[in-house]
Design a protein around this motif. Structure first.
Motif, mmCIF file in Angstrom:
data_model
loop_
_atom_site.group_PDB
_atom_site.id
_atom_site.type_symbol
_atom_site.label_atom_id
_atom_site.label_comp_id
_atom_site.label_asym_id
_atom_site.label_seq_id
_atom_site.Cartn_x
_atom_site.Cartn_y
_atom_site.Cartn_z
ATOM 1 N N PRO A 56 0.813 -1.228 0.000
ATOM 2 C CA PRO A 56 0.000 0.000 0.000
ATOM 3 C C PRO A 56 0.844 1.275 0.000
ATOM 4 N N LEU A 57 2.008 1.230 0.642
ATOM 5 C CA LEU A 57 2.862 2.420 0.652
ATOM 6 C C LEU A 57 3.395 2.725 -0.735
ATOM 7 N N PHE A 58 3.769 1.678 -1.474
ATOM 8 C CA PHE A 58 4.242 1.893 -2.841
ATOM 9 C C PHE A 58 3.113 2.430 -3.726
ATOM 10 N N LEU A 59 1.898 1.882 -3.543
ATOM 11 C CA LEU A 59 0.764 2.388 -4.316
ATOM 12 C C LEU A 59 0.491 3.853 -3.978
ATOM 13 N N ALA A 60 0.599 4.194 -2.699
ATOM 14 C CA ALA A 60 0.395 5.595 -2.306
ATOM 15 C C ALA A 60 1.439 6.496 -2.961
ATOM 16 N N ALA A 61 2.691 6.005 -3.040
ATOM 17 C CA ALA A 61 3.733 6.804 -3.690
ATOM 18 C C ALA A 61 3.429 7.000 -5.165
ATOM 19 N N VAL A 62 2.884 5.971 -5.830
ATOM 20 C CA VAL A 62 2.520 6.106 -7.243
ATOM 21 C C VAL A 62 1.384 7.116 -7.406
ATOM 22 N N PHE A 63 0.403 7.075 -6.516
ATOM 23 C CA PHE A 63 -0.695 8.039 -6.565
ATOM 24 C C PHE A 63 -0.190 9.468 -6.379
ATOM 25 N N MET A 64 0.902 9.629 -5.612
ATOM 26 C CA MET A 64 1.460 10.965 -5.415
ATOM 27 C C MET A 64 2.006 11.535 -6.712
ATOM 28 N N PHE A 65 2.538 10.655 -7.588
ATOM 29 C CA PHE A 65 2.997 11.134 -8.887
ATOM 30 C C PHE A 65 1.814 11.617 -9.724
#
Length: 260
Positions: free
Chosen positions: A129-138
């Motif tokens: 989920p943290l990696f997905l959140a980082a992708v959403f930040m882009f």
């Protein structure tokens, strides 16, 4: 035991953070190196990447070794209890040797499970989920593509598990039956030979072995199909992420480096 699990958790956190090395390196190459045409910057970044990947590999090896030691310690602590429990069960059933052997095989299976990559996957899972959140930040579009792709991969894994469960269980049961028949025929070989039943007993054993093999082949075919799909779809997902990023760059919603 718990301090070792805590150390594996810490190592897993470091390994998962270091997995960002590749994407961050590509981002820096596109945003800094290509813009400045600096060979020195590229060299410095590449040396740093070599060090970080080497560090990630070393830590990953360490956490695998720690898990192997956890599994070995678990077996050392439990084998006495399992042995005593198996003896008591065997005494009730009148077959102590078979019960003891079965109990120790079960303990060995648990020990191999603890030391397998499956357990390490549980330590890596919270980071998804943290990696997905980082992708959403882009950009939300990239996050949606990554989430849908990840959901398809998870669904494929679950479907693989569900569809292969029955043939795998059938293979295991038929294999166990064939082994019991082989043990029986070995112990009663003289009687079977004297009664002229060798052909019939071999046919029963062969039938059980064939059933086990057929189920194993069917499960293997299903599992191989799902594995090929998952591997191919992961590669496609990488291209889909790049395509989505390029589309966002063309719309001037991302910089060229942010799409990596």
């Amino acid at each position: 035991g718990w301090p070792l699990f805590l150390s594996v958790g810490v190592f897993s956190a470091v390994v998962n953070l270091l997995m960002l090395t590749g994407p961050l390196f590509m981002l820096q190459v596109y945003d800094r190196v290509l813009a400045s045409r600096s060979v020195e910057t590229l060299t410095a970044l590449f040396v740093l990447v070599i060090f970080l990947f080497a560090l990630m590999g070393a830590i990953d090896i360490i956490r695998n070794r720690v898990m192997q030691r956890i599994a070995a310690r678990f077996q050392d602590r439990m084998e006495g209890r399992v042995f005593d429990a198996a003896l008591r069960e065997g005494a009730l059933r009148g077959d102590e040797s078979a019960a003891t052997a079965g109990g120790m095989r079960d303990l060995d299976s648990v020990q191999r499970l603890i030391g397998s990559p499956v357990m390490l996957a549980f330590f890596d899972l919270p980071w998804a989920p943290l990696f997905l959140a980082a992708v959403f930040m882009f950009h939300p579009v990239l996050g949606i593509v990554a989430t849908v792709g990840g959901g398809i991969l998870v669904g494929t894994t679950i479907l693989n598990r569900v569809l292969t469960r029955a043939p795998l269980q059938g293979s295991a049961q038929a294999g166990a039956q064939a082994q019991r028949l082989a043990d029986l025929y070995r112990d009663e070989g003289e009687v079977i030979g004297a009664l002229g039943m060798r052909g019939a007993t071999f046919a029963r054993w062969r039938l059980a072995r064939s059933e086990s093999q057929d189920n194993a082949v069917r499960a293997g075919d299903l599992s191989a199909g799902f594995s090929v799909f998952s591997r191919t779809f992961r590669l496609f997902l990488q291209s889909a992420m790049l395509a989505a990023g390029a589309w966002l760059v063309l719309r001037q919603e991302l910089t060229p480096g942010a799409m990596i």
